[in-house]
Write a protein that holds these residues in place. Structure first.
Motif, short mmCIF file in Angstrom:
data_model
loop_
_atom_site.label_atom_id
_atom_site.label_comp_id
_atom_site.label_asym_id
_atom_site.label_seq_id
_atom_site.Cartn_x
_atom_site.Cartn_y
_atom_site.Cartn_z
N PRO A 123 0.84 -1.21 0.00
CA PRO A 123 0.00 0.00 0.00
C PRO A 123 0.87 1.25 0.00
N LEU A 124 0.37 2.30 -0.63
CA LEU A 124 1.11 3.56 -0.68
C LEU A 124 1.28 4.14 0.71
N SER A 125 2.46 4.66 1.00
CA SER A 125 2.70 5.26 2.30
C SER A 125 3.55 6.51 2.10
N ALA A 126 3.56 7.38 3.12
CA ALA A 126 4.32 8.61 3.02
C ALA A 126 4.68 9.11 4.41
N THR A 127 5.78 9.82 4.47
CA THR A 127 6.15 10.61 5.64
C THR A 127 5.97 12.06 5.24
N VAL A 128 5.16 12.80 6.00
CA VAL A 128 4.90 14.20 5.71
C VAL A 128 5.63 15.04 6.76
N ASN A 129 6.60 15.81 6.31
CA ASN A 129 7.37 16.70 7.19
C ASN A 129 6.94 18.13 6.95
N VAL A 130 6.64 18.85 8.01
CA VAL A 130 6.39 20.29 7.93
C VAL A 130 7.61 20.96 8.53
N LEU A 131 8.31 21.74 7.73
CA LEU A 131 9.53 22.40 8.19
C LEU A 131 9.28 23.87 8.47
N ALA A 132 9.85 24.37 9.55
CA ALA A 132 9.82 25.79 9.90
C ALA A 132 11.25 26.22 10.17
N ASP A 133 11.71 27.21 9.45
CA ASP A 133 13.09 27.69 9.58
C ASP A 133 14.10 26.56 9.41
N GLY A 134 13.80 25.63 8.50
CA GLY A 134 14.73 24.56 8.18
C GLY A 134 14.67 23.35 9.09
N ASP A 135 13.90 23.42 10.16
CA ASP A 135 13.79 22.29 11.09
C ASP A 135 12.42 21.65 10.98
N VAL A 136 12.35 20.34 11.22
CA VAL A 136 11.07 19.64 11.20
C VAL A 136 10.24 20.12 12.39
N TYR A 137 9.09 20.69 12.09
CA TYR A 137 8.21 21.19 13.15
C TYR A 137 7.35 20.03 13.64
N PRO A 138 6.37 19.55 12.86
CA PRO A 138 5.79 18.24 13.15
C PRO A 138 6.07 17.29 11.99
N GLN A 139 5.92 16.00 12.26
CA GLN A 139 6.08 14.96 11.24
C GLN A 139 4.90 14.01 11.37
N PHE A 140 4.36 13.59 10.23
CA PHE A 140 3.20 12.70 10.22
C PHE A 140 3.48 11.51 9.33
N GLU A 141 2.99 10.35 9.72
CA GLU A 141 3.10 9.14 8.90
C GLU A 141 1.72 8.84 8.30
N TYR A 142 1.72 8.42 7.05
CA TYR A 142 0.48 8.13 6.35
C TYR A 142 0.61 6.79 5.64
N GLU A 143 -0.44 5.99 5.69
CA GLU A 143 -0.47 4.75 4.91
C GLU A 143 -1.87 4.56 4.34
N ALA A 144 -1.92 4.39 3.03
CA ALA A 144 -3.20 4.18 2.35
C ALA A 144 -3.68 2.76 2.61
N MET A 145 -4.97 2.57 2.46
CA MET A 145 -5.54 1.24 2.59
C MET A 145 -5.28 0.43 1.32
#
Length: 98
Positions: free
Chosen positions: A60-82
């Motif tokens: 299944p398709l999966s992804a790591t979603v990184n939101v960066l602020a000032d070059g640093d990872v602010y939050p990180q989320f993991e996603y996996e499709a069914m």
């Protein structure tokens, strides 16, 4: 927001400060940046199997979603499709940068 140039964009809808991207993935990384300072953002990420034959080796398709602020990872989320045929739940987040 700057549009990634290495993608073939199938659909881009710009409304206010909202951008929607719909495409068949051809590269492993999507990067979107803002040219202006922001204090909050919302994101919705979803991946859906578009059809075709699958076998026992299908992942299944999966992804790591990184939101960066000032070059640093602010939050990180993991996603996996069914799996194909099942309804995937989108990753939907609202983030306030402090």
């Amino acid at each position: 927001m700057d549009q990634p140039t290495e993608l073939n964009w199938a659909q881009v809808i710009e409304q206010g400060n909202t951008y929607t991207l719909s495409f068949e993935p051809e590269v492993p990384t999507i990067s979107a940046t803002s040219s202006a300072p922001i204090h909050s953002l919302g994101l919705v990420f979803n991946a859906v199997h578009l059809g075709g034959e699958t076998d026992d080796s299908f992942q299944p398709l999966s992804a790591t979603v990184n939101v960066l602020a000032d070059g640093d990872v602010y939050p990180q989320f993991e996603y996996e499709a069914m799996s194909p045929g099942e309804v995937s739940v989108p990753l939907a987040e609202e983030i306030t940068l402090q």
